[in-house]
Each structure stands twice: as C-alpha cells, then as structure tokens.
Design a protein around this motif. Structure first.
Motif, PDB file in Angstrom:
ATOM      1  N   VAL A 127       0.867  -1.184   0.000  1.00 43.98           N
ATOM      2  CA  VAL A 127       0.000   0.000   0.000  1.00 43.98           C
ATOM      3  C   VAL A 127       0.900   1.230   0.000  1.00 43.98           C
ATOM      4  O   VAL A 127       1.317   1.712   1.042  1.00 43.98           O
ATOM      5  CB  VAL A 127      -0.931   0.011   1.233  1.00 43.98           C
ATOM      6  CG1 VAL A 127      -1.897   1.195   1.160  1.00 43.98           C
ATOM      7  CG2 VAL A 127      -1.711  -1.294   1.333  1.00 43.98           C
ATOM      8  N   ARG A 138       1.285   4.834  -0.012  1.00 41.70           N
ATOM      9  CA  ARG A 138       0.502   6.055   0.179  1.00 41.70           C
ATOM     10  C   ARG A 138       1.207   6.947   1.177  1.00 41.70           C
ATOM     11  O   ARG A 138       2.214   6.567   1.769  1.00 41.70           O
ATOM     12  CB  ARG A 138      -0.894   5.724   0.727  1.00 41.70           C
ATOM     13  CG  ARG A 138      -1.673   4.733  -0.117  1.00 41.70           C
ATOM     14  CD  ARG A 138      -3.134   4.793   0.218  1.00 41.70           C
ATOM     15  NE  ARG A 138      -3.701   6.081  -0.128  1.00 41.70           N
ATOM     16  CZ  ARG A 138      -4.813   6.560   0.409  1.00 41.70           C
ATOM     17  NH1 ARG A 138      -5.439   5.886   1.334  1.00 41.70           N
ATOM     18  NH2 ARG A 138      -5.289   7.733   0.043  1.00 41.70           N
ATOM     19  N   GLN A 169      -2.769   8.402   5.421  1.00 42.67           N
ATOM     20  CA  GLN A 169      -3.924   8.007   4.613  1.00 42.67           C
ATOM     21  C   GLN A 169      -4.075   6.501   4.443  1.00 42.67           C
ATOM     22  O   GLN A 169      -5.066   6.043   3.919  1.00 42.67           O
ATOM     23  CB  GLN A 169      -3.817   8.638   3.226  1.00 42.67           C
ATOM     24  CG  GLN A 169      -3.963  10.143   3.201  1.00 42.67           C
ATOM     25  CD  GLN A 169      -3.785  10.694   1.815  1.00 42.67           C
ATOM     26  OE1 GLN A 169      -2.805  10.417   1.138  1.00 42.67           O
ATOM     27  NE2 GLN A 169      -4.729  11.489   1.362  1.00 42.67           N
ATOM     28  N   ASP A 189      -7.315   3.277   6.510  1.00 48.69           N
ATOM     29  CA  ASP A 189      -8.623   2.734   6.131  1.00 48.69           C
ATOM     30  C   ASP A 189      -8.492   1.654   5.067  1.00 48.69           C
ATOM     31  O   ASP A 189      -9.147   0.601   5.144  1.00 48.69           O
ATOM     32  CB  ASP A 189      -9.532   3.852   5.620  1.00 48.69           C
ATOM     33  CG  ASP A 189      -9.951   4.802   6.735  1.00 48.69           C
ATOM     34  OD1 ASP A 189      -9.778   4.435   7.905  1.00 48.69           O
ATOM     35  OD2 ASP A 189     -10.438   5.906   6.418  1.00 48.69           O
ATOM     36  N   LEU A 190      -7.647   1.897   4.077  1.00 55.46           N
ATOM     37  CA  LEU A 190      -7.472   0.921   3.014  1.00 55.46           C
ATOM     38  C   LEU A 190      -6.852  -0.360   3.555  1.00 55.46           C
ATOM     39  O   LEU A 190      -7.276  -1.462   3.204  1.00 55.46           O
ATOM     40  CB  LEU A 190      -6.603   1.512   1.899  1.00 55.46           C
ATOM     41  CG  LEU A 190      -6.346   0.636   0.676  1.00 55.46           C
ATOM     42  CD1 LEU A 190      -7.662   0.171   0.052  1.00 55.46           C
ATOM     43  CD2 LEU A 190      -5.509   1.388  -0.354  1.00 55.46           C
ATOM     44  N   GLN A 239     -14.517  10.016   0.123  1.00 53.76           N
ATOM     45  CA  GLN A 239     -13.478  10.037   1.143  1.00 53.76           C
ATOM     46  C   GLN A 239     -13.234  11.471   1.630  1.00 53.76           C
ATOM     47  O   GLN A 239     -13.143  11.729   2.840  1.00 53.76           O
ATOM     48  CB  GLN A 239     -12.181   9.432   0.615  1.00 53.76           C
ATOM     49  CG  GLN A 239     -11.093   9.354   1.682  1.00 53.76           C
ATOM     50  CD  GLN A 239      -9.732   9.002   1.111  1.00 53.76           C
ATOM     51  OE1 GLN A 239      -9.484   9.167  -0.081  1.00 53.76           O
ATOM     52  NE2 GLN A 239      -8.842   8.543   1.960  1.00 53.76           N
ATOM     53  N   THR A 267      -3.253   4.462  -5.653  1.00 55.40           N
ATOM     54  CA  THR A 267      -4.421   5.317  -5.421  1.00 55.40           C
ATOM     55  C   THR A 267      -4.307   6.677  -6.097  1.00 55.40           C
ATOM     56  O   THR A 267      -5.223   7.491  -5.987  1.00 55.40           O
ATOM     57  CB  THR A 267      -4.625   5.518  -3.910  1.00 55.40           C
ATOM     58  OG1 THR A 267      -3.415   6.053  -3.347  1.00 55.40           O
ATOM     59  CG2 THR A 267      -4.951   4.192  -3.228  1.00 55.40           C
ATOM     60  N   ILE A 308      -6.771   2.771  -8.829  1.00 57.68           N
ATOM     61  CA  ILE A 308      -8.065   3.281  -8.371  1.00 57.68           C
ATOM     62  C   ILE A 308      -8.919   3.848  -9.501  1.00 57.68           C
ATOM     63  O   ILE A 308     -10.144   3.835  -9.432  1.00 57.68           O
ATOM     64  CB  ILE A 308      -7.867   4.330  -7.266  1.00 57.68           C
ATOM     65  CG1 ILE A 308      -9.177   4.586  -6.522  1.00 57.68           C
ATOM     66  CG2 ILE A 308      -7.262   5.618  -7.830  1.00 57.68           C
ATOM     67  CD1 ILE A 308      -9.013   5.360  -5.235  1.00 57.68           C
ATOM     68  N   SER A 332     -12.952   4.467  -5.843  1.00 62.13           N
ATOM     69  CA  SER A 332     -12.979   4.673  -4.394  1.00 62.13           C
ATOM     70  C   SER A 332     -12.110   3.623  -3.725  1.00 62.13           C
ATOM     71  O   SER A 332     -11.791   2.586  -4.317  1.00 62.13           O
ATOM     72  CB  SER A 332     -14.407   4.574  -3.856  1.00 62.13           C
ATOM     73  OG  SER A 332     -14.880   3.241  -3.912  1.00 62.13           O
ATOM     74  N   MET A 333     -11.725   3.882  -2.476  1.00 56.38           N
ATOM     75  CA  MET A 333     -10.888   2.936  -1.737  1.00 56.38           C
ATOM     76  C   MET A 333     -11.600   1.604  -1.540  1.00 56.38           C
ATOM     77  O   MET A 333     -11.024   0.535  -1.714  1.00 56.38           O
ATOM     78  CB  MET A 333     -10.507   3.521  -0.369  1.00 56.38           C
ATOM     79  CG  MET A 333      -9.727   4.800  -0.442  1.00 56.38           C
ATOM     80  SD  MET A 333      -8.134   4.582  -1.260  1.00 56.38           S
ATOM     81  CE  MET A 333      -7.652   6.302  -1.430  1.00 56.38           C
TER      82      MET A 333
END
Length: 294
Positions: A19, A21, A25, A28-29, A108, A206, A230, A253-254
């Motif tokens: 991931v 990012r 952030q 949540d993902l 988001q 993302t 994404i 969206s995530m």
C-alpha cells in the motif's frame, strides 16, 4: 480445523499487499484489505509539506472568513487537512463555513469534511474526479449567486482541469497551493528487494503520484505482482511506467479498489483449483499467467 477454514477461505488470505501512500492516509485501506484476509504493508511514497510561501493561503483563509467566496472546492483529503490546520492556527472552526457552499471531489474527502463538522453541498454522484465534479457544478447566475468567486485549495502538482472548467461556467477562481507533495525517502532495502523480486502479491495505486514515486524510490514491482489502480488516470500512469494493470474498479474509491482486488483474488483461486493447482497467490506463481478480474 473447520472453525479456522472460514478465514483461510477469504479471497486474499495470506496475500502480502503493498500500500504505497502517505502514512496518514493508509489506515482505512489497510483495514479493508485485512477484512479480505490480506497482510497489508504500508510504504509511504509521498510526504505532504506546507507550501513554500504561506501568504497565499493566509489571504484565502481570511477571504473565506470575510465573505469573499461563494464556494470552496476540496479535491483531496489533504486539501481538507491543509485548510483545517490553518483554521486551527487562527482559532477558527466549522462555523466559519456558514453561508458558504462546499464541494468535495469524492466520498473520502466528503467524509473527512463531515468529521470536522462541515457537510458538503456537492459531491459527484458519478465519476469522483475533477471532471465528475464539473459535470454537476452549476453555472454562475447573477440573479441567484451574490458572489462569483470560488476558493480552490490544492496540491502544487494538481492539474488545472477544475479551475479551467469553473472559469468556463462563469466563476472566478482563487487557485491556491495549499500543500506540496514531495517524494518520500526510499524504504528499507528488504522492502525494495521484495518489490522488485516478487515478494508482494499485489500493489494498490491510489493516484498517479503514488505510481511515479514508488517507481522512483523503490523500482518497478515484479511482473508477477498484481497491479490494481483506483481509476483510469492512475492506470494510464502505471502503464506509462511499464506496468500491466490487472484490476481497475468501476468506481474510483478505496472500498471499490479493495473489493475489486478481492474479486480478482477469488478468480485466481477458482481458476487454480479448477486446474488442480494449490498455489494461487501471485507471489508463489512467478512467471505464471495472471488474469484480469471481471
């Protein structure tokens, strides 16, 4: 054993998912990925910094409070945080948004605004992008709109699509750099080796900047790694950087990104079992074929 099988049967059971990012952030993902059985590994690729010259933001926040604007348009969660930080510095809160109309580029961003007590008036129902926001943005009407100015806080690298579109709709736009996105430091050597050597089963992109920055600080993911993007622009950037995109959700969206990867994982497992294979994790099938999830 039967009681444990439910977890092992999750679509991404045992998958190591990268991931890339900004650190604040990724939470949540990553949590959504865990619900599908994956093991997320967060690698910051972007560092969010204040603008080099803060005067432009200071003038814009003063104008927001003094009634200079009819609209404020937030095109990212980072833009919301940047404005919130300015408000905190000046001792302001959500009451300063009274009488303003607020737009958010997607759910988001809208959710973050709501967490600060600000309910957006406009969130695109279709494409959650600058183009989607423009499709639903009203034209300036002298009879209905007392003020024709929009405050647009954004990243230093953001495109001018929204500002140009708002001008065409008759609005004046204060296009303000609210924050800078800079490339993060390279991850640890073992992470870089895992990225290039097929140690990750999937990578989730993302934004276009996460693609460019990950490749810049760590190299291209191995060809066996499932690449999930994404939205179309992010996918285009991935392809321009020599990556094959396997997963592209219908909705940018995530939640849709995580669920689309889970569907892809389930399709890989079903295909493997139908052909008598036991290893359906991409990282264990280096050199094997990958299928696009439908």
């Amino acid at each position: 054993c039967a009681q444990l099988a439910w977890f092992e049967n999750k679509p991404l059971f045992g998958w190591r998912v990268l991931v890339p990012r900004t650190k604040e952030q990724a939470g949540d993902l990553s949590e959504q990925l865990r619900q599908y059985g994956a093991v997320p590994v967060e690698v910051p690729t972007i560092s969010v910094e204040p603008p080099r010259t803060p005067q432009q933001m200071e003038r814009a926040v003063h104008g927001l409070v003094s009634g200079r604007y009819q609209w404020v348009a937030f095109t990212s969660a980072n833009a919301v945080r940047a404005v919130k930080e300015r408000f905190d510095q000046y001792g302001l809160d959500s009451r300063s948004f009274a009488g303003l109309r607020v737009a958010a580029v997607g759910e988001q961003t809208a959710d973050l605004l709501r967490s600060f007590g600000i309910v957006p008036d406009l969130v695109p129902t279709g494409d959650q992008s600058a183009a989607g926001l423009l499709e639903e943005w009203p034209e300036f009407d002298e009879a209905l709109d007392p003020i024709n100015r929009v405050f647009l806080p954004r990243a230093d690298i953001a495109t001018e699509t929204l500002a140009a579109g708002l001008h065409e709709l008759g609005w004046e736009v204060d296009d303000v750099t609210a924050y800078r996105t800079v490339r993060a430091a390279p991850p640890a050597a073992e992470i870089r080796e895992a990225i290039k050597g097929g140690g990750f089963d999937a990578v989730l992109f993302t934004s276009s900047s996460t693609v460019r920055n990950l490749v810049g600080i760590a190299g291209k993911p191995h060809s066996s790694t499932v690449v999930a993007c994404i939205g179309p622009q992010t996918a285009k950037t991935a392809e321009e950087n020599g990556l094959r995109v396997d997963v592209l959700p219908e909705t940018p969206s995530m939640a849709a990104l995580a669920s689309s990867l889970a569907a892809h994982g389930e399709a890989l497992r079903t295909h493997a079992l139908e052909h008598g294979e036991t290893a359906w994790r991409p990282g264990r099938r280096r050199g094997g074929s990958r299928r696009r999830a439908t």
